[in-house]
Design a protein around this motif. Structure first.
Motif, PDB file in Angstrom:
ATOM      1  N   UNK A  37      55.928  39.365  30.292  1.00 60.48           N
ATOM      2  CA  UNK A  37      55.163  38.402  31.108  1.00 60.48           C
ATOM      3  C   UNK A  37      53.975  39.104  31.751  1.00 60.48           C
ATOM      4  N   UNK A  38      52.942  38.346  31.960  1.00 63.34           N
ATOM      5  CA  UNK A  38      51.685  38.910  32.442  1.00 63.34           C
ATOM      6  C   UNK A  38      51.101  38.031  33.546  1.00 63.34           C
ATOM      7  N   UNK A  39      50.523  38.689  34.561  1.00 67.36           N
ATOM      8  CA  UNK A  39      49.847  37.945  35.620  1.00 67.36           C
ATOM      9  C   UNK A  39      48.466  38.567  35.838  1.00 67.36           C
ATOM     10  N   UNK A  40      47.432  37.825  35.460  1.00 68.83           N
ATOM     11  CA  UNK A  40      46.075  38.406  35.517  1.00 68.83           C
ATOM     12  C   UNK A  40      45.580  38.631  36.946  1.00 68.83           C
ATOM     13  N   UNK A  41      46.247  38.057  37.922  1.00 67.65           N
ATOM     14  CA  UNK A  41      45.825  38.264  39.326  1.00 67.65           C
ATOM     15  C   UNK A  41      45.975  39.726  39.746  1.00 67.65           C
ATOM     16  N   UNK A  42      46.961  40.406  39.162  1.00 64.88           N
ATOM     17  CA  UNK A  42      47.237  41.792  39.569  1.00 64.88           C
ATOM     18  C   UNK A  42      46.746  42.825  38.555  1.00 64.88           C
ATOM     19  N   UNK A  43      46.329  42.367  37.394  1.00 62.05           N
ATOM     20  CA  UNK A  43      45.908  43.288  36.328  1.00 62.05           C
ATOM     21  C   UNK A  43      44.604  43.991  36.706  1.00 62.05           C
ATOM     22  N   UNK A  44      44.533  45.295  36.411  1.00 63.09           N
ATOM     23  CA  UNK A  44      43.290  46.038  36.679  1.00 63.09           C
ATOM     24  C   UNK A  44      42.545  46.298  35.360  1.00 63.09           C
ATOM     25  N   UNK A  45      42.995  45.685  34.291  1.00 59.87           N
ATOM     26  CA  UNK A  45      42.323  45.695  32.990  1.00 59.87           C
ATOM     27  C   UNK A  45      42.099  47.108  32.465  1.00 59.87           C
ATOM     28  N   UNK A  46      43.104  47.960  32.605  1.00 59.42           N
ATOM     29  CA  UNK A  46      42.983  49.354  32.166  1.00 59.42           C
ATOM     30  C   UNK A  46      43.291  49.504  30.675  1.00 59.42           C
ATOM     31  N   UNK A  47      43.871  48.493  30.083  1.00 59.30           N
ATOM     32  CA  UNK A  47      44.214  48.475  28.644  1.00 59.30           C
ATOM     33  C   UNK A  47      45.364  49.406  28.246  1.00 59.30           C
ATOM     34  N   UNK A  60      43.581  42.584  24.077  1.00 60.31           N
ATOM     35  CA  UNK A  60      42.621  42.015  25.024  1.00 60.31           C
ATOM     36  C   UNK A  60      41.342  41.657  24.295  1.00 60.31           C
ATOM     37  N   UNK A  61      40.929  40.441  24.484  1.00 65.48           N
ATOM     38  CA  UNK A  61      39.644  39.995  23.955  1.00 65.48           C
ATOM     39  C   UNK A  61      38.646  40.136  25.098  1.00 65.48           C
ATOM     40  N   UNK A  62      37.450  40.602  24.773  1.00 70.69           N
ATOM     41  CA  UNK A  62      36.462  40.812  25.834  1.00 70.69           C
ATOM     42  C   UNK A  62      35.230  39.943  25.600  1.00 70.69           C
ATOM     43  N   UNK A  63      34.697  39.431  26.695  1.00 67.70           N
ATOM     44  CA  UNK A  63      33.527  38.557  26.590  1.00 67.70           C
ATOM     45  C   UNK A  63      32.268  39.293  27.029  1.00 67.70           C
ATOM     46  N   UNK A  64      31.135  38.670  26.747  1.00 69.27           N
ATOM     47  CA  UNK A  64      29.847  39.346  27.003  1.00 69.27           C
ATOM     48  C   UNK A  64      29.665  39.749  28.459  1.00 69.27           C
ATOM     49  N   UNK A  65      30.218  38.964  29.359  1.00 66.99           N
ATOM     50  CA  UNK A  65      30.092  39.314  30.780  1.00 66.99           C
ATOM     51  C   UNK A  65      31.102  40.398  31.195  1.00 66.99           C
ATOM     52  N   UNK A  66      31.920  40.861  30.257  1.00 68.52           N
ATOM     53  CA  UNK A  66      32.839  41.962  30.526  1.00 68.52           C
ATOM     54  C   UNK A  66      34.273  41.524  30.808  1.00 68.52           C
ATOM     55  N   UNK A  67      34.487  40.265  31.122  1.00 69.23           N
ATOM     56  CA  UNK A  67      35.859  39.887  31.466  1.00 69.23           C
ATOM     57  C   UNK A  67      36.747  39.821  30.214  1.00 69.23           C
ATOM     58  N   UNK A  68      38.015  40.124  30.439  1.00 66.18           N
ATOM     59  CA  UNK A  68      38.960  40.221  29.324  1.00 66.18           C
ATOM     60  C   UNK A  68      40.016  39.128  29.409  1.00 66.18           C
ATOM     61  N   UNK A  69      40.556  38.806  28.253  1.00 65.09           N
ATOM     62  CA  UNK A  69      41.658  37.830  28.206  1.00 65.09           C
ATOM     63  C   UNK A  69      42.843  38.480  27.493  1.00 65.09           C
ATOM     64  N   UNK A  70      43.973  38.396  28.131  1.00 66.36           N
ATOM     65  CA  UNK A  70      45.212  38.998  27.611  1.00 66.36           C
ATOM     66  C   UNK A  70      45.835  38.091  26.547  1.00 66.36           C
ATOM     67  N   UNK A  71      46.303  38.706  25.483  1.00 69.84           N
ATOM     68  CA  UNK A  71      47.033  37.964  24.440  1.00 69.84           C
ATOM     69  C   UNK A  71      48.293  38.737  24.077  1.00 69.84           C
ATOM     70  N   UNK A  72      49.372  38.024  23.921  1.00 69.28           N
ATOM     71  CA  UNK A  72      50.672  38.654  23.619  1.00 69.28           C
ATOM     72  C   UNK A  72      51.343  37.913  22.464  1.00 69.28           C
ATOM     73  N   UNK A  73      51.873  38.674  21.527  1.00 69.19           N
ATOM     74  CA  UNK A  73      52.536  38.057  20.383  1.00 69.19           C
ATOM     75  C   UNK A  73      54.039  38.385  20.400  1.00 69.19           C
ATOM     76  N   UNK A  74      54.876  37.442  20.818  1.00 69.39           N
ATOM     77  CA  UNK A  74      56.316  37.716  20.877  1.00 69.39           C
ATOM     78  C   UNK A  74      56.956  37.868  19.506  1.00 69.39           C
ATOM     79  N   UNK A  75      56.224  37.472  18.462  1.00 70.52           N
ATOM     80  CA  UNK A  75      56.780  37.606  17.108  1.00 70.52           C
ATOM     81  C   UNK A  75      56.573  39.009  16.548  1.00 70.52           C
ATOM     82  N   UNK A  76      55.645  39.753  17.145  1.00 72.98           N
ATOM     83  CA  UNK A  76      55.430  41.148  16.731  1.00 72.98           C
ATOM     84  C   UNK A  76      56.136  42.116  17.675  1.00 72.98           C
ATOM     85  N   UNK A 129      30.574  46.711  24.052  1.00 77.75           N
ATOM     86  CA  UNK A 129      30.079  48.104  24.162  1.00 77.75           C
ATOM     87  C   UNK A 129      28.601  48.161  23.816  1.00 77.75           C
ATOM     88  N   UNK A 130      28.217  47.456  22.755  1.00 76.62           N
ATOM     89  CA  UNK A 130      26.811  47.451  22.310  1.00 76.62           C
ATOM     90  C   UNK A 130      25.912  46.831  23.390  1.00 76.62           C
TER      91      UNK A 130
END
Ligand code: SF4
Ligand code: SF4
Length: 138
Positions: A37-47, A60-76, A129-130
């Protein structure tokens, strides 16, 4: 031979080791390793969780403004707990719950979309990064 017969008879008088599931619910041990389980309120996005995950079940998917979105696959996920141990905010941002089993799905190949997401996420990080490098130069 005699000892085997004695053991067989003595076992007949013992309670069964198995339980009458699902009539009797299974009691999970305290250290049961269930879904992540994940809670983005406490995440410091250290990867760190993403880096240590053996089957790449966290991305983690990252957007142009730098913010990241967590994704988790319970099947893997192999429920090893490495991500929890690596997380500096373990218990708040990331934890392993007692919920067991996989969410039901109608698809035959639940990981197909995940592998597409994996490629997109890698690309999104490179793009970010670019953009960052270009901003530094200008
Ligand atoms: S429990 Fe293991 S496999 Fe599952 S997400 Fe965490 S590190 Fe990856
Ligand atoms: S290791 Fe913990 S704090 Fe770092 S990105 Fe993962 S969930 Fe967030």
């Amino acid at each position: 031979m005699i000892s085997a017969i004695t053991k067989a008879f003595s076992n007949l008088l013992k309670k069964p080791y198995t339980c009458n599931y699902p009539v009797t619910p299974v009691i999970k041990p305290k250290n049961y390793r269930g879904l992540i389980k994940f809670n983005d309120e406490y995440c410091i996005w250290c990867d760190k969780c993403e880096k240590v995950c053996p089957p790449n079940a966290i991305i983690f998917k990252q957007f142009e403004d730098g913010h990241k979105v967590y994704n988790y696959n319970p099947y893997l996920c192999i429920y090893c707990g490495d991500c929890i141990r690596a997380c500096p905010k373990t218990g708040d941002a990331l934890w392993q719950c007692e919920e067991k089993g996989l969410p039901s799905i109608s698809k035959d190949a639940p990981n197909d979309d995940w592998f597409i997401l994996e490629k997109e996420a890698k690309q999104s990080r490179e793009n970010y990064k670019a953009i960052k490098a270009a901003k530094k130069k200008s």
